[in-house]
Write a protein that holds these residues in place. Structure first.
Motif, PDB file in Angstrom:
ATOM      1  N   THR B   5      -4.471   4.052  -4.912  1.00 24.26           N
ATOM      2  CA  THR B   5      -3.299   3.731  -5.187  1.00 24.26           C
ATOM      3  C   THR B   5      -2.542   5.269  -5.031  1.00 24.26           C
ATOM      4  O   THR B   5      -3.062   6.118  -5.469  1.00 24.26           O
ATOM      5  CB  THR B   5      -2.426   3.310  -6.246  1.00 24.26           C
ATOM      6  OG1 THR B   5      -2.787   3.450  -7.561  1.00 24.26           O
ATOM      7  CG2 THR B   5      -2.561   2.162  -6.230  1.00 24.26           C
ATOM      8  N   THR B   7       1.053   7.344  -5.947  1.00 21.34           N
ATOM      9  CA  THR B   7       1.921   7.354  -6.961  1.00 21.34           C
ATOM     10  C   THR B   7       2.994   8.716  -6.146  1.00 21.34           C
ATOM     11  O   THR B   7       1.824   9.701  -6.555  1.00 21.34           O
ATOM     12  CB  THR B   7       1.687   7.640  -8.691  1.00 21.34           C
ATOM     13  OG1 THR B   7       0.973   5.871  -8.514  1.00 21.34           O
ATOM     14  CG2 THR B   7       2.878   7.613  -9.389  1.00 21.34           C
ATOM     15  N   SER B  60       8.233   9.283  -0.202  1.00 24.46           N
ATOM     16  CA  SER B  60       7.656   8.223  -0.632  1.00 24.46           C
ATOM     17  C   SER B  60       6.199   8.645   0.810  1.00 24.46           C
ATOM     18  O   SER B  60       6.117   9.333   1.050  1.00 24.46           O
ATOM     19  CB  SER B  60       8.340   7.303   0.645  1.00 24.46           C
ATOM     20  OG  SER B  60       7.774   7.525   2.364  1.00 24.46           O
ATOM     21  N   SER B  62       2.486   6.021   1.691  1.00 25.92           N
ATOM     22  CA  SER B  62       2.192   4.731   1.824  1.00 25.92           C
ATOM     23  C   SER B  62       0.311   4.753   2.394  1.00 25.92           C
ATOM     24  O   SER B  62       0.134   6.201   2.940  1.00 25.92           O
ATOM     25  CB  SER B  62       2.370   4.039   2.873  1.00 25.92           C
ATOM     26  OG  SER B  62       2.904   4.618   3.642  1.00 25.92           O
ATOM     27  N   LEU B  63      -0.390   4.256   2.194  1.00 20.63           N
ATOM     28  CA  LEU B  63      -2.014   4.383   2.889  1.00 20.63           C
ATOM     29  C   LEU B  63      -1.731   3.286   4.306  1.00 20.63           C
ATOM     30  O   LEU B  63      -1.191   2.365   4.197  1.00 20.63           O
ATOM     31  CB  LEU B  63      -3.131   3.316   2.240  1.00 20.63           C
ATOM     32  CG  LEU B  63      -3.872   4.859   0.932  1.00 20.63           C
ATOM     33  CD1 LEU B  63      -4.536   3.689  -0.462  1.00 20.63           C
ATOM     34  CD2 LEU B  63      -4.054   5.691   1.546  1.00 20.63           C
ATOM     35  N   ASP B  64      -2.598   4.323   5.038  1.00 23.46           N
ATOM     36  CA  ASP B  64      -1.930   3.308   6.815  1.00 23.46           C
ATOM     37  C   ASP B  64      -3.960   3.830   7.271  1.00 23.46           C
ATOM     38  O   ASP B  64      -4.450   4.209   7.435  1.00 23.46           O
ATOM     39  CB  ASP B  64      -1.488   4.205   7.584  1.00 23.46           C
ATOM     40  CG  ASP B  64      -1.600   3.720   9.440  1.00 23.46           C
ATOM     41  OD1 ASP B  64      -2.340   3.274   9.099  1.00 23.46           O
ATOM     42  OD2 ASP B  64      -1.415   4.578   9.838  1.00 23.46           O
ATOM     43  N   ALA B  68      -3.225   8.899   4.453  1.00 23.83           N
ATOM     44  CA  ALA B  68      -2.039   8.711   3.711  1.00 23.83           C
ATOM     45  C   ALA B  68      -0.741   9.306   4.196  1.00 23.83           C
ATOM     46  O   ALA B  68      -0.913  10.792   5.158  1.00 23.83           O
ATOM     47  CB  ALA B  68      -1.840  10.439   2.364  1.00 23.83           C
TER      48      ALA B  68
END
Lengths: 376, 376
Positions: B5, B7, B60, B62-64, B68
């Motif tokens: 995750t 954060t 923001s 996010s994981l792709d 990251a």
């Protein structure tokens, strides 16, 4: 200065000098430095320090002209020249021609005031060589002019000092724009102020850049005194200065034939707290890896030094002409260049390095020889 | 290991890894290491760190897959490989093939157990080269045997690693007794254990001594692990150890063509408190100049280390044969020799140095190449 009285204590000799000061010599120092313990040819120490007592007992001391005659309880008699004891008083490191205090400079020094020395006298006389080296040691930057128009003319002057420092780029290097560059120096883009090869355990000491051609539009040279910027940062923001001294950061250069890395601080201090080395090269700084807790403060400090490298207050600019060579302390002086347009003419610098060790060795030998000649 | 995750905090990104640990990346680090900031050819950093905010605002993350994707308030989007973030977690310096922990040894290791490697495989294959270098880095001392009977046979192996370290004695040197010696090595007297050239700012790294002849009576070689002696001293007498780390002493070599001096401690520690360098050479130690108040304690500490260099507990002895070459870390391993009788036969070693920087650069390149080959 000579000694007036020698006072014997069991474990030390106290010497009073003509200037009213005194010095204390523990007896083990007296025995360790007895001239009888040196090899006659090599002057290397032959004395076996373990063969004497931890605290030899001194029983008498007297002056015989300029020699202290010391008698020890084990029967040993030392004859120590007073000049040796004067030069090596404990707590006072000996005077050394290699200790040249840095004379800091900023932009107001003026590029026109960079010391210029002609090549011919340096090549033909040791006094000119010494004077130029002394200027280079003090200011960190000088220019030699009227070099012959031969590729090796600059290297020959460097070799008057000592052998060249080899690196993964060779013993000499060509600063020209070339295809498939492994280093930004070999392109035509601007190079911001930096020191060379901070990724080496000891970065190269004195750098020699001999200009063979500089006909392209642009390509001016930039210099700044990294010590002056550090000293000013210390005055303005002591916490930032301290972080740059205390936190080692990674530096790395790698290509197909080398991968050379170290962790070192940007600013290194000497034993008296004086700045003795700057490593600054934004291109070769690795990925910062200090703990996250101090990282934001470190970035602030690093950016504060970086901002000084952009500040015109510190920067000298000049356009080297063919036949000129800049010589600078790569561990003090940051150098850079403006971008140039390779379609407008040829730009070619021939470079090499000589390390500090060889530089100050030569300066000591020259000082000894010239001072002896002047005194006699 | 990969990330589970991400954060987002305003000024940092907290990454949780599959092993349950977390790492914190300040936003300025994220921007500083965005892959968009590297030169495509040279991999040097092009980003202007001053052109970004002191604390970029992350909005923001996010994981792709294994990347990251980070969006910042100024509109910049970074795509950072998770592998980069794993390898460079703040506070955890990256794994480096150049970090080879020293495996300490003492006399009970046995001279017969010094790792021996044959010359031919090293000359013909990179795996043999790497294995030998790895042994040399760990133990600080190996022997190469079955060298060809040519003066340059040893130097050619050294040059597989990198260019030779030049010193005031040249790029290569001959250990034979000669007239008018400027160094005790060039006589036939015994040489007590020492490291070479502690008077240099950085003493030579790895030393290569290729035995071309050793027919004289005597002339055996001695070796001891200077790190092991330092570690044992730390356990037995922490105050003495501390003085040897903290107090710089003068080292000097001078003859007609050089006068090279430094002040450095006998023991140098690395960032984790580990011993990384020993300078010990009773012949080249200058005149001690620390304050008289600490001088007696310093002499006690220095003599305690000196006593270890005489202690058979630490010493390996062997007689090199023609066609053998010892290779050792001159900044760790002390070496010496017994006296020999030059009238009984010829003794000739051909020597050179390669510095630590070149050594570990080669080891990194070999590790990368061989590990890639094994993995593919």
């Amino acid at each position: 200065m000579t000694a007036t009285t020698l006072t014997v204590r069991t474990d030390k000799l106290v010497v009073a000098w003509t200037d009213g000061t005194t010095a204390t010599f523990p007896t083990i120092w007296l025995r360790d430095n007895c001239p009888s313990g040196l090899h006659p040819d090599t002057h290397e120490r032959l004395l076996d320090l373990l063969a004497i007592d931890e605290t030899p007992v001194l029983i008498s001391a007297s002056l015989d002209g300029n020699t202290a005659v010391l008698e020890f309880a084990d029967g040993h008699i030392s004859r120590l020249p007073i000049s040796l004891m004067t030069a090596h008083r404990p707590g006072q490191p000996a005077v050394d021609a290699g200790d040249v205090p840095a004379r800091l400079w900023r932009a107001d020094h003026g590029a026109a005031n960079i010391a210029r020395h002609a090549a011919a006298p340096i090549l033909s006389g040791e006094l000119a060589l010494k004077n130029w080296m002394q200027d280079t040691a003090e200011f960190g930057l000088t220019i030699i002019n009227h070099l012959q128009d031969r590729t090796d003319a600059g290297v020959e002057i460097a070799e008057l000092i000592g052998f060249l420092r080899a690196t993964n780029f060779g013993s000499t290097f060509e600063v020209v724009n070339k295809p498939d560059p492994n280093n930004l120096a070999y392109t035509s883009v601007a190079l911001p102020l930096h020191t060379d090869l901070p990724n080496q355990e000891v970065p190269p000491g004195y750098q020699f850049l001999h200009c063979l051609a500089n006909e392209a539009t642009g390509g001016g040279s930039l210099f700044a005194d990294g010590f002056a910027m550090a000293v000013d940062l210390r005055a303005e923001d002591p916490d930032a200065f301290r972080l740059l001294c205390d936190v080692a950061i990674p530096f790395r250069f790698h290509d197909d034939s080398a991968d050379i890395r170290v962790h070192r601080p940007v600013i290194t201090l000497g034993s008296k707290g004086e700045v003795i080395e700057i490593r600054y090269n934004a291109h070769l700084a690795g990925i910062f890896d200090m703990p996250a807790e101090i990282m934001p403060a470190y970035y602030r400090a690093y950016r504060a030094y970086m901002a000084k490298t952009r500040d015109s207050k510190y920067r000298l600019t000049l356009k080297l002409k063919a036949g000129e060579m800049v010589v600078f302390d790569n561990r003090r002086i940051l150098h850079g260049r403006d971008s140039f347009d390779p379609s407008t003419g040829f730009r070619h610098l021939h470079g090499c390095y000589v390390d500090r060790g060889e530089f100050f060795s030569r300066l000591r030998l020259l000082a000894r020889k010239i001072d002896v000649a002047i005194a006699s």
